[in-house]
Enzyme design. Structure first.
Site, mmCIF file in Angstrom:
data_model
loop_
_atom_site.group_PDB
_atom_site.id
_atom_site.type_symbol
_atom_site.label_atom_id
_atom_site.label_comp_id
_atom_site.label_asym_id
_atom_site.label_seq_id
_atom_site.Cartn_x
_atom_site.Cartn_y
_atom_site.Cartn_z
ATOM 1 N N HIS A 9 -5.104 27.046 -3.768
ATOM 2 C CA HIS A 9 -3.965 27.462 -2.956
ATOM 3 C C HIS A 9 -3.986 26.664 -1.664
ATOM 4 O O HIS A 9 -5.048 26.337 -1.138
ATOM 5 C CB HIS A 9 -4.043 28.967 -2.663
ATOM 6 C CG HIS A 9 -2.751 29.550 -2.183
ATOM 7 N ND1 HIS A 9 -2.317 29.423 -0.876
ATOM 8 C CD2 HIS A 9 -1.789 30.259 -2.828
ATOM 9 C CE1 HIS A 9 -1.149 30.035 -0.747
ATOM 10 N NE2 HIS A 9 -0.806 30.548 -1.905
ATOM 11 N N ASP B 270 -0.728 33.891 -9.066
ATOM 12 C CA ASP B 270 -0.065 33.581 -10.329
ATOM 13 C C ASP B 270 -0.973 33.765 -11.538
ATOM 14 O O ASP B 270 -0.492 34.036 -12.634
ATOM 15 C CB ASP B 270 0.437 32.136 -10.310
ATOM 16 C CG ASP B 270 1.484 31.905 -9.241
ATOM 17 O OD1 ASP B 270 2.441 32.686 -9.191
ATOM 18 O OD2 ASP B 270 1.332 30.956 -8.452
ATOM 19 N N HIS C 111 5.829 24.800 -6.405
ATOM 20 C CA HIS C 111 5.897 26.055 -5.649
ATOM 21 C C HIS C 111 5.936 27.241 -6.612
ATOM 22 O O HIS C 111 5.016 28.039 -6.667
ATOM 23 C CB HIS C 111 7.123 26.033 -4.738
ATOM 24 C CG HIS C 111 7.225 27.205 -3.800
ATOM 25 N ND1 HIS C 111 6.174 28.040 -3.507
ATOM 26 C CD2 HIS C 111 8.276 27.687 -3.078
ATOM 27 C CE1 HIS C 111 6.566 28.966 -2.652
ATOM 28 N NE2 HIS C 111 7.833 28.778 -2.378
#
Length: 379
Positions: free
Chosen positions: A265, A316, A225
């Site tokens: 994702h 990210d 996560h």
């Protein structure tokens, strides 16, 4: 495995929410009706927090009051600071330290002992304290483990600028403050992800707000996560230290069975809209600093993975180089994620309290049945 089994609850609708909407095919993210692109470029983090908690943007007076109330509650109690110091001295993992800190804050919150855990006004006051104090505690932890004295928060700085000030003992310039503020906005909420859902499960038992946020921090600490942006930066540094160009490095890594972090994702089938925005910021910071290599490495890797694997970067991927160019230590990237996402966790918890039903799923039993119990000497 049964065809109707939804492992990981993938695709299962568990709640209705007015907080954030994601269209994974179109690459669209919306907070309370407002596109993330508009919020990232036009709204402050404080405005977004208000939006998520009150289901509407504040006017000028409401925003000023909200900012002032939050800013006056940034200081942490001496006992909390003492706990932060012990965690730093023990060289605790940053996310584990943050989990302990959030739990500790409840002991010094005047609203934490109220009996009605779903009382909205009490929860909003606690929400402000949690959100205001997490950056102070995190910055203090980082400085203490570097052997430096904590820096007291200032009330005259924004939420984002104050964190950078406490981290570096220097007021950031407008570019850095605005960039970090934008990053906080982009991470503030993202539907019912794993950490948000865990907070909702905790709240559904009518446990308190601090417990719900502590649960969420613990969930975000898991490598599936949180932590991808830190791993992206570690990858970019590996590329820099190698004799290979980024494309060759990634090709070699994939041949060795390594996973390239920051791509793919669970929700998005196209490029994460937050990655687009942070990519632009990373490029601007690189240009301003006269050091384009981190951004250039990222672009080269993105292009290669897109062509070879058909995968697009998530938020990210570009937050890594953005934070690194701001001088933020790599291993507190995920705690910063938590510091920002606290707004969304709390918003979903408040929504859960407002229309609560205990979250209690079931599992399909597939083990043996009707076994005869053997005596001890028969085993």
């Amino acid at each position: 495995m049964s065809d109707d089994l939804k492992r990981g609850l993938e695709g299962v609708i568990v709640a209705e929410s007015e907080l954030s909407y994601i269209d994974g095919d179109a690459g669209k993210l919306v907070y309370c009706g407002y596109p993330i692109e508009d919020l990232a470029r036009e709204a402050s983090y404080e405005e977004v927090v208000y939006l998520l908690w009150h289901d509407g943007l504040p006017d000028a007076a409401e925003l000023a009051d909200f900012e002032s109330w939050m800013a006056r509650r940034r200081e942490i109690d001496d006992e909390v600071l003492a706990r932060v110091r012990k965690l730093a001295d023990a060289d605790e993992v940053p996310m584990a330290a943050l989990r302990t800190i959030v739990s500790t804050l409840s002991a010094y919150d005047e609203d934490a002992d109220h009996e009605d855990v779903d009382d909205l006004e009490s929860n909003l006051r606690m929400a402000c304290r949690i959100t205001a104090k997490m950056p102070t505690a995190l910055a203090a932890f980082e400085r203490l483990r570097q052997g430096k004295a904590p820096v007291e928060p200032r009330e005259d700085l924004s939420h984002a600028a104050n964190f950078l000030y406490m981290l570096n003992d220097e007021v950031p310039n407008d570019v850095l403050a605005e960039t970090f503020d934008m990053a906080l906005v982009l991470h503030a909420d993202h539907g019912i992800n794993a950490s948000t859902f865990s907070a909702m499960v905790t709240a559904s038992t009518l446990s308190d707000l601090h417990s719900a946020v502590t649960t969420a921090v613990g969930t975000l600490a898991g490598s599936l996560h949180g932590g991808a942006n830190a791993n992206v930066m570690r990858m970019l540094k590996e590329v820099d230290e190698s004799d290979l160009d980024p494309t060759a490095w990634v090709e070699t890594a994939l041949d060795e069975g390594r996973r390239v972090p920051g791509f793919g994702h669970r929700v998005y089938n196209v490029k994460d809209p937050r990655a687009k925005i942070l990519g632009e910021k990373s490029k601007a910071l690189a240009k301003a600093a006269g050091e384009p290599k981190w951004y250039d490495y990222s672009v080269a890797i993105e292009d290669y993975i897109a062509e070879e694997k058909g995968l697009a970067p998530n938020v990210d991927f570009y937050s890594a180089s953005t934070y690194y160019q701001m001088g933020i230590p790599v291993d507190i990237y995920t705690p910063i994620f938590a510091m920002s996402r606290a707004a969304g966790w709390i918003a979903h918890v408040l929504e859960q309290y407002g229309d609560n039903r205990l979250i209690r799923p079931r599992a399909r039993y597939v083990g043996p049945k009707d076994l005869e119990f053997p005596s001890l000497d028969q085993r």
